[in-house]
Design an enzyme around this catalytic site. Structure first.
Site, PDB file in Angstrom:
ATOM      1  N   GLU A  44      26.958  46.203  43.775  1.00 52.45           N
ATOM      2  CA  GLU A  44      28.255  46.239  43.105  1.00 52.45           C
ATOM      3  C   GLU A  44      28.387  47.533  42.291  1.00 52.45           C
ATOM      4  OE1 GLU A  44      30.764  43.357  40.007  1.00 52.45           O
ATOM      5  OE2 GLU A  44      28.583  43.212  40.113  1.00 52.45           O
ATOM      6  N   LYS A 115      37.019  40.996  44.343  1.00 52.05           N
ATOM      7  CA  LYS A 115      36.277  39.977  43.599  1.00 52.05           C
ATOM      8  C   LYS A 115      37.228  38.967  42.957  1.00 52.05           C
ATOM      9  CE  LYS A 115      32.727  39.666  39.968  1.00 52.05           C
ATOM     10  NZ  LYS A 115      31.970  40.477  38.991  1.00 52.05           N
ATOM     11  N   CYS A 156      28.674  39.360  43.069  1.00 53.36           N
ATOM     12  CA  CYS A 156      28.017  39.045  41.797  1.00 53.36           C
ATOM     13  C   CYS A 156      28.362  37.671  41.228  1.00 53.36           C
ATOM     14  CB  CYS A 156      28.311  40.160  40.789  1.00 53.36           C
ATOM     15  SG  CYS A 156      27.154  40.224  39.403  1.00 53.36           S
TER      16      CYS A 156
END
Length: 271
Positions: A44, A115, A156
């Site tokens: 990321e 995300k 994540c």
């Protein structure tokens, strides 16, 4: 999914110099390719990590300079590249998306995942992170067909939301790829157990590429990038430094796991 190929996770520590970060990523991707990897996953925000107040300034469009660099890298290496994530400029406000890009061996952008789950946490005298104050959330679950198999993408903090991975599985994902910058505090407690759980629950190979070391904000990332098979076994794991890990992914083994324990056919509750 293709029978037997090598996948790699790249672990690095990004800083505020884009040029240095991209050069580092290119070197490590090249190392993975030289070792035979056909699928490579970057962490990321591997392309830039700096002061939070500068995020809107460094955000880029897709296509754009970094996306074009990554497309050329995938093409020159002849690999499927899950190009970590970058800050993608929002067309309507100053809060960029955290966006993962997937390129095929011809350098064609196959998928773009923004995300969904933003990390907001405050641990007194330890860590304060409020992603939602400076970033926009995505909405779409993303899978794509590639030369090595069908890939599902997460980033994540998404790891803590099993319903996302169930959706990826329902859309046919065989390999979950997750660029991350998982912190040391939460990573030490939860990283391995959650990565293995998501692999087991959805009977997928899981390639999790994490940042490592202290970032510009002082928050320390956990490292320990992992590749986990659909039975939940850790087949490759990084330590606490920069580098590359590799493992063989086997489509025939994935098929056998799903046939011998067909829990994907027995789902009764859906999000």
């Amino acid at each position: 999914m293709e029978a037997r190929f090598l996948a790699a996770a790249v672990q690095l520590a990004a800083g505020p110099d884009k040029g240095e970060n991209l050069a580092k990523a290119e070197n490590l991707v090249g190392r993975a390719r030289a070792l035979g990897a056909r699928l490579v996953v970057l962490p990321e925000l591997f392309f830039w990590r700096g002061p939070t107040q500068e995020e809107a300034r460094v955000a880029e469009t897709v296509p754009g300079p970094t996306a074009d660099f990554l497309a050329a890298l995938a093409r020159s290496m002849g690999i499927v590249l899950v190009a970590g994530s970058i800050l993608e400029a929002h067309p309507d406000n100053g809060k960029p998306f955290n966006t993962a890009l997937v390129f095929d061996p011809q350098g064609v952008l196959r998928a773009k995942y923004r995300k969904i789950h933003l990390f907001d946490v405050e641990l007194p005298r330890r860590v304060v992170v409020r992603e939602s104050e400076r970033r926009s959330a995505g909405k779409d679950v993303v899978t794509c067909e590639t030369e090595v198999g069908r890939i599902g993408v997460a980033i994540c903090y998404d790891l803590r939301f099993p319903e996302l991975f169930r959706r990826l599985g329902a859309e046919g994902a065989e390999i979950a790829c997750m660029p991350s910058a998982f912190t040391f505090t939460t990573g030490e407690a939860h990283w391995e157990v959650l990565v293995r759980a998501r692999a087991i629950e959805n009977q997928v190979y899981f390639v999790a590429a994490n940042q490592v070391g202290a970032g510009p904000s002082g928050i320390v990332d956990y490292g320990n990038s992992m590749i986990v098979d659909p039975w939940g076994r850790v087949v490759a794991r990084a330590s606490d430094g920069e580098g590359v890990i590799l493992a063989e992914l086997d489509g025939a083994y994935l098929k056998r796991v799903r046939e011998e324990l067909p829990c994907g056919q027995h789902i009764r509750l859906t999000p």
